[in-house]
Design a protein around this motif. Sequence first.
Motif, PDB file in Angstrom:
ATOM      1  N   ALA A   1      40.420  53.970  52.367  1.00 41.80           N
ATOM      2  CA  ALA A   1      41.611  54.258  53.032  1.00 41.80           C
ATOM      3  C   ALA A   1      41.435  55.051  54.522  1.00 41.80           C
ATOM      4  N   GLN A   2      40.597  56.034  54.677  1.00 40.67           N
ATOM      5  CA  GLN A   2      40.503  56.554  56.196  1.00 40.67           C
ATOM      6  C   GLN A   2      39.858  55.691  56.902  1.00 40.67           C
ATOM      7  N   LYS A   3      38.791  55.075  56.593  1.00 42.06           N
ATOM      8  CA  LYS A   3      37.915  53.848  57.212  1.00 42.06           C
ATOM      9  C   LYS A   3      37.012  54.739  58.416  1.00 42.06           C
TER      10      LYS A   3
ATOM     11  N   TRP B   1      33.343  55.308  58.786  1.00 40.44           N
ATOM     12  CA  TRP B   1      31.990  55.091  57.900  1.00 40.44           C
ATOM     13  C   TRP B   1      30.964  54.825  58.823  1.00 40.44           C
TER      14      TRP B   1
ATOM     15  N   GLU C   1      33.347  45.955  56.851  1.00 40.43           N
ATOM     16  CA  GLU C   1      34.470  46.032  55.905  1.00 40.43           C
ATOM     17  C   GLU C   1      35.076  44.690  55.512  1.00 40.43           C
TER      18      GLU C   1
END
Lengths: 147, 543
Positions: free
Chosen positions: B190-192, B194, B539
Motif C-alpha cells: 500500500a504505502q510503496k 521500499w 513493483e
Amino acid sequence: MDKKIRVLVAKPGLDGHDRGAKVVAAALRDAGMEVIYTGLHQSPESIVEAAIQEDVDVIGLSILSGAHMTIFPKVLSLLKKKNAQKIIVIGGGIIPADDMKKLKKKGVKKLFGPGAPTTEIITWLKENVKPGKKKRAQTRKKNNKGL
Amino acid sequence: MSREIWEKKLKNCKERDFKFKTVSGISVKPLYTPDDCEFFDYERDLGYPGEFPFTRGVYTNMYRGRLWTMRQFSGFATPKDTNRRYKYLLKHGQTGLSVAFDFPTLYGRDSDDPFSRGEVGKCGVAVDTLRDMEIIFDGIPLDRISTSMTINPPAAILLAMYIAVGEKQGVPAHILTGTIQNDMLKEYQAQKTWIYPPEPSMRIITDILEYCSENVPKWNTISISGYHIREAGSTALQELAFTLANGFTYVEYGIKRGLEVDKFAPRLSFFFNSHLDFFEEIAKYRAARRIWARMMRDKYNAQNPRSFLMRFHTQTAGCTLTAQQPENNIVRTAFQALAAVLGGTQSLHTNSMDETYALPTEKAVKIALRTQQLIAYETGVPNTIDPLGGSYYIETLTNELEKGAYEYFKKIEKFGGVLPAIEKGFFQQEISRSAYKYQRALEKKERFQVGINIFEEDKPADIEILKIPPEVERNQIKKLKEVKSERNNRKVKETLRLLLKAARDGDNLMPRILDCVRVYATIGEICNTLKEEFGEYQEPIIF
C-alpha cells in the motif's frame, strides 16, 4: 474511426501515494481513453521519454509530496527541449492555491485539487484535448497489466 | 409490543432513498436486538478488560488508570525546525513524540542525491547522519519521553541513530522506549516506500526483532500498520484482515529464525486508521484484539499473556479530509478520534484541518491536539471501559468483521502466504479496486462527503498554509557536506565494509549498522552498501 485521447499518468519523484493516480487512470480508461500508467518513482527525464515514445496527447502528473514546484517546471522544460510542447501537461495532488497559479503561468494547463471528481477531469480532457495523429495505429501498452 | 407488530409497522414506514451499508459493504439493519447476538457468549467472546480474548481492551482498568498517549506525528524542514516544533507540542501537553521524516530519508537517500531534488524537508524532517538526530532531540531527555518513528526500509538505521543519541545523553539502550514502524509488508501492499526486495527486507526486520529482544527490550520493534492500507483505499475489513495477516507473517519469520515467540511478540504493536464509518471503526478495533489474541494463543502457541495483547496506535483518516471547507475537518477528525477512543486505542494522532494543502501550521496542529484533550477531559467517555460493549449493533459488527477477516486469511493462504500474494499483486489489486469503488460511490452519490458531493460551496478556502522555504534543501546539503568533511572517512569506509560482509555472511546487521552511524556514515551510504548485496525492488504495475 474515433481517435482516442492518449494519456500518460505519471508518479514522479519519491512520492508513493498512488491512490489518486490509479483511481484517475482507471476512470480515464473506463471513459474510453488510452491510458499508460508509469508506476512509481519516475524521474522527469523518464516521464518525458515515455510520453514521447508512447505518443501521448497528455501527461498527468500526480504529486502529493510537496515537490511540485521542482518537478512540474522540470517536465515542461524537458518537453520544450525535446520539441514536444504539443503534449499537454496537467496534474493533481496536494498543491496550495498560490503554487497552482505559479505553475499555470509556467505552462501547466490544468491542476485538479483534492476532492475533484473524476468526471470533471474526463470532461476537461474531452473539451480541451484533440487527439493527435498517432504514429502507430496500434496501442502499445508498456508495463501495463490493467485490472 | 411484540417484535412482529413492530416489524409490521416498520414495513409501512418510508425509508430514505439510501443504501444502508458500512464502508466495508456490510448491510446495516434498521435495528439490532438480542436475536442478532444469539451465539454471543460473554465469557468466551468478550471477557473482561485485560483478560482473554481482550475484546473489551488490553488493560484491566483502561483509561481510568492512564489516558491514551496523545502523539502528534510531526516533523518538517530542518532538524532544528523540528526540534522547535517538538518542544512546542510538549509544552502544550503532548505526551509522546512521533517523527515524520522527509521522502529522501524514508527511501534511504541523502539530501544531495539527485532523486531528492525538491523533496528535502517537504513531507517531514531531513536526516542524513547522526548529527541531524542529535539536533532533533536536543534538550529532549530520551529516558523520559517515548518516541515513535515512522520509518520503514531504513528503520534499522534510524533506530541505531536513536540508540546513539541515547548513548550521548547517557541513556542506555535498555531504558529507551518507543516504536519504529519497520513494517515492510504494508509498504509493498500500500504505502510503496521500499528499497530492497521483500525477502531481504524480512531478514532485516527479523534482525531487528532479534537484536532488540536482547538489547532494547522496551522498544516496539514493528508497528504493524493498517493505516496506510486504508489510506490507499481499502475498506475497514481489508485493513483489518491484511494488517493481521502481515502481523502473523512477522511472527512466523521470528519463529523461523529460532526466536521464542514470547520473547519478541510482546513488543509487536499495531497502527490503525480511524475512518468515517463510526461504528464500523469501533468494531474493527475490537475484532482485531480478539483475533490477535486467539491466533497468538491457539496457532502460534504463545504462553505469555503479553504476547496476546494487541496494543495499537490510531491516526484519524487523512484521506477523508477535504480541501473544500477545511474547517469541517476539525469536526470530522473529532468524530474519528472519538471512535478510536471508544475502540480502546493506546495512542492517538488527530489530523489537522489544513493537511490537504500542506503540513499543518502550529495553530492547526494545536486545535487537533485540543480535540483529543476535549475527549479526554470534557466528554466523560474515558470514565468507563468499552462503553459500547454489549451494544447489539457493535457486537454484531465485531462478529461480522471477524468472520470476514478469517475468510481473507484463507484467500491469502491459497497464494501460499503474504509474500507470494504480494508478488501476485493480490493486495495491491484488492486495494485499488476498493479505492476506485469508493470514488465511484461518491460520484454516484451512494456515499456522501460534506463539501465534496453534498452542501458544496464555491468559495475558495481561506486558511493559513505552512510553507517550506527552498533554502531548507540548500542548507541541509551544506550541513551534510560539513559533516562529511569533519568525520573520519577511513573509519566510515571500514564500518561500511564490515556491514557488507555481515550482509553477505548472514550475520545480524544491527551491531554493524550501529558502528556505521556512530562514525557519521550517511543514511545513503549505508543503504547503498546494502543494495550491493540485496538489490532493489521493482513493483508489478496494476491499476
